[in-house]
Design a protein around this motif. Structure first.
Motif, PDB file in Angstrom:
ATOM      1  N   VAL A 145       0.846  -1.191   0.000  1.00  0.00           N
ATOM      2  CA  VAL A 145       0.000   0.000   0.000  1.00  0.00           C
ATOM      3  C   VAL A 145       0.882   1.243   0.000  1.00  0.00           C
ATOM      4  CG1 VAL A 145      -1.530   1.411   1.439  1.00  0.00           C
ATOM      5  CG2 VAL A 145      -2.049  -0.996   1.060  1.00  0.00           C
ATOM      6  N   THR A 146       0.537   2.206  -0.848  1.00  0.00           N
ATOM      7  CA  THR A 146       1.219   3.499  -0.872  1.00  0.00           C
ATOM      8  C   THR A 146       0.214   4.579  -0.497  1.00  0.00           C
ATOM      9  OG1 THR A 146       0.727   3.830  -3.228  1.00  0.00           O
ATOM     10  CG2 THR A 146       2.816   2.777  -2.688  1.00  0.00           C
ATOM     11  N   MET A 147       0.616   5.486   0.387  1.00  0.00           N
ATOM     12  CA  MET A 147      -0.321   6.531   0.791  1.00  0.00           C
ATOM     13  C   MET A 147       0.376   7.585   1.657  1.00  0.00           C
ATOM     14  SD  MET A 147      -2.524   4.542   3.731  1.00  0.00           S
ATOM     15  CE  MET A 147      -1.791   4.086   5.307  1.00  0.00           C
ATOM     16  N   GLU A 148      -0.270   8.742   1.777  1.00  0.00           N
ATOM     17  CA  GLU A 148       0.157   9.705   2.771  1.00  0.00           C
ATOM     18  C   GLU A 148      -0.191   9.142   4.148  1.00  0.00           C
ATOM     19  OE1 GLU A 148      -1.396  10.778  -0.050  1.00  0.00           O
ATOM     20  OE2 GLU A 148       0.330  11.812  -0.928  1.00  0.00           O
ATOM     21  N   PRO A 165     -15.717   1.112   4.712  1.00  0.00           N
ATOM     22  CA  PRO A 165     -16.029  -0.207   4.157  1.00  0.00           C
ATOM     23  C   PRO A 165     -14.749  -0.897   3.655  1.00  0.00           C
ATOM     24  CG  PRO A 165     -17.578   1.431   3.347  1.00  0.00           C
ATOM     25  CD  PRO A 165     -16.507   2.179   4.070  1.00  0.00           C
ATOM     26  N   LEU A 166     -14.621  -2.192   3.950  1.00  0.00           N
ATOM     27  CA  LEU A 166     -13.395  -2.905   3.620  1.00  0.00           C
ATOM     28  C   LEU A 166     -13.319  -3.313   2.161  1.00  0.00           C
ATOM     29  CD1 LEU A 166     -12.878  -5.289   6.685  1.00  0.00           C
ATOM     30  CD2 LEU A 166     -11.923  -3.012   6.289  1.00  0.00           C
ATOM     31  N   THR A 167     -12.093  -3.291   1.656  1.00  0.00           N
ATOM     32  CA  THR A 167     -11.776  -3.833   0.336  1.00  0.00           C
ATOM     33  C   THR A 167     -11.333  -5.281   0.472  1.00  0.00           C
ATOM     34  OG1 THR A 167     -11.026  -1.650  -0.375  1.00  0.00           O
ATOM     35  CG2 THR A 167     -10.355  -3.525  -1.726  1.00  0.00           C
ATOM     36  N   GLY A 168     -10.509  -5.547   1.485  1.00  0.00           N
ATOM     37  CA  GLY A 168     -10.004  -6.888   1.735  1.00  0.00           C
ATOM     38  C   GLY A 168      -9.673  -7.052   3.205  1.00  0.00           C
ATOM     39  N   ILE A 169      -9.755  -8.296   3.692  1.00  0.00           N
ATOM     40  CA  ILE A 169      -9.500  -8.598   5.098  1.00  0.00           C
ATOM     41  C   ILE A 169      -8.106  -9.193   5.264  1.00  0.00           C
ATOM     42  CG2 ILE A 169     -10.232  -9.997   7.078  1.00  0.00           C
ATOM     43  CD1 ILE A 169     -13.079  -9.880   5.948  1.00  0.00           C
ATOM     44  N   GLY A 170      -7.296  -8.576   6.127  1.00  0.00           N
ATOM     45  CA  GLY A 170      -5.969  -9.101   6.433  1.00  0.00           C
ATOM     46  C   GLY A 170      -5.088  -9.327   5.226  1.00  0.00           C
ATOM     47  N   CYS A 171      -5.184  -8.445   4.228  1.00  0.00           N
ATOM     48  CA  CYS A 171      -4.506  -8.684   2.952  1.00  0.00           C
ATOM     49  C   CYS A 171      -3.212  -7.885   2.770  1.00  0.00           C
ATOM     50  CB  CYS A 171      -5.453  -8.376   1.797  1.00  0.00           C
ATOM     51  SG  CYS A 171      -6.088  -6.683   1.789  1.00  0.00           S
ATOM     52  N   VAL A 172      -3.020  -6.815   3.535  1.00  0.00           N
ATOM     53  CA  VAL A 172      -1.872  -5.928   3.315  1.00  0.00           C
ATOM     54  C   VAL A 172      -0.606  -6.515   3.951  1.00  0.00           C
ATOM     55  CG1 VAL A 172      -0.901  -3.637   3.727  1.00  0.00           C
ATOM     56  CG2 VAL A 172      -3.350  -3.895   3.229  1.00  0.00           C
ATOM     57  N   VAL A 184       3.262  -5.365   7.916  1.00  0.00           N
ATOM     58  CA  VAL A 184       2.153  -5.934   8.673  1.00  0.00           C
ATOM     59  C   VAL A 184       2.513  -7.383   8.970  1.00  0.00           C
ATOM     60  CG1 VAL A 184      -0.316  -6.422   8.717  1.00  0.00           C
ATOM     61  CG2 VAL A 184       0.542  -4.425   7.456  1.00  0.00           C
ATOM     62  N   THR A 185       2.710  -7.709  10.232  1.00  0.00           N
ATOM     63  CA  THR A 185       3.148  -9.044  10.623  1.00  0.00           C
ATOM     64  C   THR A 185       2.167  -9.658  11.620  1.00  0.00           C
ATOM     65  OG1 THR A 185       4.433  -8.499  12.609  1.00  0.00           O
ATOM     66  CG2 THR A 185       5.505  -8.132  10.474  1.00  0.00           C
ATOM     67  N   SER A 186       2.377 -10.924  11.929  1.00  0.00           N
ATOM     68  CA  SER A 186       1.529 -11.600  12.915  1.00  0.00           C
ATOM     69  C   SER A 186       1.723 -11.020  14.311  1.00  0.00           C
ATOM     70  CB  SER A 186       1.835 -13.100  12.927  1.00  0.00           C
ATOM     71  OG  SER A 186       3.215 -13.324  13.194  1.00  0.00           O
ATOM     72  N   ASP A 187       2.845 -10.335  14.516  1.00  0.00           N
ATOM     73  CA  ASP A 187       3.116  -9.697  15.811  1.00  0.00           C
ATOM     74  C   ASP A 187       2.578  -8.272  15.892  1.00  0.00           C
ATOM     75  OD1 ASP A 187       4.516 -11.924  16.851  1.00  0.00           O
ATOM     76  OD2 ASP A 187       6.338 -11.295  15.806  1.00  0.00           O
ATOM     77  N   GLY A 188       2.244  -7.693  14.725  1.00  0.00           N
ATOM     78  CA  GLY A 188       1.760  -6.316  14.691  1.00  0.00           C
ATOM     79  C   GLY A 188       2.432  -5.521  13.591  1.00  0.00           C
ATOM     80  N   LEU A 189       2.319  -4.209  13.679  1.00  0.00           N
ATOM     81  CA  LEU A 189       2.886  -3.299  12.680  1.00  0.00           C
ATOM     82  C   LEU A 189       4.332  -2.987  13.039  1.00  0.00           C
ATOM     83  CD1 LEU A 189      -0.137  -0.848  12.347  1.00  0.00           C
ATOM     84  CD2 LEU A 189       0.511  -2.668  10.747  1.00  0.00           C
ATOM     85  N   VAL A 190       5.255  -3.471  12.211  1.00  0.00           N
ATOM     86  CA  VAL A 190       6.683  -3.311  12.487  1.00  0.00           C
ATOM     87  C   VAL A 190       7.269  -2.236  11.578  1.00  0.00           C
ATOM     88  CG1 VAL A 190       8.929  -4.444  12.610  1.00  0.00           C
ATOM     89  CG2 VAL A 190       6.851  -5.736  13.172  1.00  0.00           C
TER      90      VAL A 190
END
Length: 217
Positions: A145-148, A165-172, A184-190
């Motif tokens: 994902v790219t964004m400000e 509204p969601l586009t996708g679940i757990g996809c990023v 985005v990891t199983s431990d959280g946002l690193v």
């Protein structure tokens, strides 16, 4: 210390460094399409567009624009040697069948668990724009994902839970903002990188979701 946010072109340039040789890549509408201009010329990378194009190159010079050669965002593109056109249905079969290695999308919000919201803000007067994002979000092997980092009103786009509204679940898999690169990891946002002059603690204050400092890990 002071810091300088990355421009949209600098974000695109940063993402381009992480796209490997031989990858089949879909670049979403908007900022992601700029990535095509920064891919290394000695790398063979296959750019895909859901309107049925494979093997796109960088944007053409104004005098070289071909009205019949455009991407899904209706932007002029070039076609590299070996590039091809095919049916829209075949293009979506590539996306849904797991044949895209990486897709790069924009976002209104990304949640701590990798949920993506990028097609509608839920506002009554907003114009929904799904496009192929839902198919890409679940079909691509990796989603960048790219964004400000913040909205125009200063709110974090990285949140504990999406309110749109969601586009996708757990996809990023990875976020490239104008302030940081975050996995985005199983431990959280690193957090893997921050812009020069920005401290991790300052980034956390600007982010609604809990971050993990992985810069020196």
């Amino acid at each position: 210390m002071t810091y300088q946010r990355l421009t949209r072109d600098q974000i695109a340039q940063r993402v381009a460094k992480d796209i490997p040789e031989g990858a089949y890549v879909n670049l979403g509408i908007g900022l992601p399409t700029k990535i095509a201009n920064y891919l290394e010329k000695d790398k063979e990378i296959f750019l895909h567009s859901e309107n049925g194009v494979l093997g796109m190159g960088p944007a053409p010079a104004p005098e070289d624009r071909d009205p019949e050669l455009i991407n899904a965002g209706k932007e002029y593109v070039t076609l590299l040697t070996g590039g091809c056109f095919f049916h829209h249905g075949d293009s979506f079969t590539m996306m849904r069948g797991g044949h895209i290695d990486i897709c790069v999308l924009g976002a209104f919000q990304v949640a701590a668990n990798g949920d993506l919201a990028n097609w509608h803000t839920g506002e009554p007067d907003a114009i929904p724009a799904v496009g192929g994002a839902m198919d890409l979000a679940i079909g691509a092997k990796k989603v960048f994902v790219t964004m400000e980092h913040l909205t125009k009103s200063g709110e974090s786009k990285i949140v504990e839970r999406c309110s749109y509204p969601l586009t996708g679940i757990g996809c990023v898999d990875r976020i490239y903002s104008d302030l940081a690169v975050i996995d985005v990891t199983s431990d959280g946002l690193v957090v893997r990188e921050v812009v020069a002059g920005l401290l991790f603690e300052e980034l956390q204050k600007l982010t609604s979701a809990v971050l993990i400092n992985g810069i020196h890990a």
